[in-house]
Design an enzyme around this catalytic site. Structure first.
Site, PDB file in Angstrom:
ATOM      1  N   ASP A  70       0.857  -1.183   0.000  1.00  0.00           N
ATOM      2  CA  ASP A  70       0.000   0.000   0.000  1.00  0.00           C
ATOM      3  C   ASP A  70       0.895   1.235   0.000  1.00  0.00           C
ATOM      4  O   ASP A  70       1.748   1.388   0.849  1.00  0.00           O
ATOM      5  CB  ASP A  70      -0.866  -0.033   1.262  1.00  0.00           C
ATOM      6  N   PHE A  71       0.656   2.119  -0.968  1.00  0.00           N
ATOM      7  CA  PHE A  71       1.471   3.321  -1.082  1.00  0.00           C
ATOM      8  C   PHE A  71       1.385   4.213   0.155  1.00  0.00           C
ATOM      9  O   PHE A  71       2.309   4.915   0.484  1.00  0.00           O
ATOM     10  CB  PHE A  71       0.989   4.156  -2.276  1.00  0.00           C
ATOM     11  N   ASP A  87      -2.574  -2.639 -10.553  1.00  0.00           N
ATOM     12  CA  ASP A  87      -1.983  -3.963 -10.735  1.00  0.00           C
ATOM     13  C   ASP A  87      -2.708  -4.871 -11.726  1.00  0.00           C
ATOM     14  O   ASP A  87      -2.192  -5.919 -12.096  1.00  0.00           O
ATOM     15  CB  ASP A  87      -1.884  -4.676  -9.377  1.00  0.00           C
ATOM     16  N   HIS A 119      -6.043   5.269 -11.782  1.00  0.00           N
ATOM     17  CA  HIS A 119      -4.606   5.591 -11.788  1.00  0.00           C
ATOM     18  C   HIS A 119      -3.827   4.807 -12.838  1.00  0.00           C
ATOM     19  O   HIS A 119      -2.610   4.717 -12.771  1.00  0.00           O
ATOM     20  CB  HIS A 119      -4.017   5.365 -10.388  1.00  0.00           C
ATOM     21  N   THR A 155      -9.974   1.561   1.206  1.00  0.00           N
ATOM     22  CA  THR A 155      -9.429   2.904   0.989  1.00  0.00           C
ATOM     23  C   THR A 155      -9.758   3.795   2.177  1.00  0.00           C
ATOM     24  O   THR A 155     -10.838   3.700   2.753  1.00  0.00           O
ATOM     25  CB  THR A 155      -9.970   3.546  -0.310  1.00  0.00           C
TER      26      THR A 155
END
Ligand SMILES: [Zn+2]
Length: 253
Positions: free
Chosen positions: A34-35, A106, A121, A205
């Site tokens: 997770d960024f 992904d 994104h 999220t």
């Protein structure tokens, strides 16, 4: 079964117009970092912070450095769709789910079988030559990065930089970098799906990042479901809040 999950199951069973909006938490259960979480990429040590490396300016100026990071952190192989991905694909196939809107890059929703996927994104599965726009898939760009790693030395401008077979141009991932705008058509379609949705399920999220977080404001129904491990700033607007892992919740539906 948990009472809240039973309510979600009822709503899902009764609806043929479900839309799912997902974030990084959907993929972390498949082993993709997770960024933005505490354990995510942002807290790992690198020469530059990830938000600098993953910016348009950095890509243009320090392409080799970008790809060094990209290869390590984003060209990850072996991640498989989890129960959440699979359940969503199943619901779409059954004619109950209209679309998946995702912040992830992904491609795991498509791998699970989902067809209507709005990738806000972009995706690491698509890559284009910046000069002639030739297409390269995940395997092709990975191979080219590895070839350029063998051909050049660290510090060389072309080290790890994938180049186009046809024209020699630099290949760029179709991923929305910092400083870049989201795709207009993808945003427009996402708004439409959310506006028309009967059940809107949001999962994995923290809803902290705009404009993605703002998309939720377009929902007009009364079955807004939030599934997240931690509380989010939008919990009080939800009709149903489930604290849990998305894969575990979906496996009970
Ligand atoms: Zn080219």
């Amino acid at each position: 079964m948990d009472e809240k999950i039973a309510t979600l199951k009822k709503w899902v069973d009764e609806s043929d117009n479900i839309v799912f909006f997902g974030g990084a938490g959907v993929s972390t259960e498949s082993g993709i970092p997770d960024f933005r979480s505490v354990d995510g990429l942002y807290n790992q040590k690198y020469d530059y912070p990830p938000e600098t490396i993953l910016s348009h300016t950095f890509f243009m100026r320090k392409t080799s450095e970008f790809y060094k990071f990209y290869k390590d952190k984003l060209l990850l192989e072996g991640a498989k769709p989890n129960k959440a991905h699979l359940k969503l694909a199943e619901l779409e196939k059954a004619g109950k789910l209209k679309a998946v809107i995702t912040q992830n890059i992904d491609g795991l929703h498509q791998e699970a079988g989902s067809k209507e996927v709005m990738e806000l994104h972009g995706s690491v599965q698509r890559n284009y030559c910046m000069k002639c726009h030739a297409f390269y898939d995940f395997a092709a760009i990975k191979e080219k990065v590895n070839e350029a790693a063998e051909k050049y030395k660290p510090g060389d401008a072309d080290y790890m930089v994938p180049k186009c077979d046809k024209c020699g141009g630099i290949i760029k991932p179709d991923v929305v970098l910092y400083e870049e705008g989201l795709d207009g058509l993808t945003m427009q379609k996402s708004v439409q799906y959310i506006q028309n949705a009967d059940v809107l399920i949001i999962g994995g999220t923290s809803l902290a990042v705009y404009p993605a977080a703002g998309l939720i404001d377009y929902y007009r129904g009364n079955k807004l479901v939030l599934v997240n491990l931690q509380p989010t700033p939008r919990d009080r607007y939800a009709n149903l809040c489930i604290a849990g892992k998305i894969g575990e919740v979906f496996s009970q539906l």
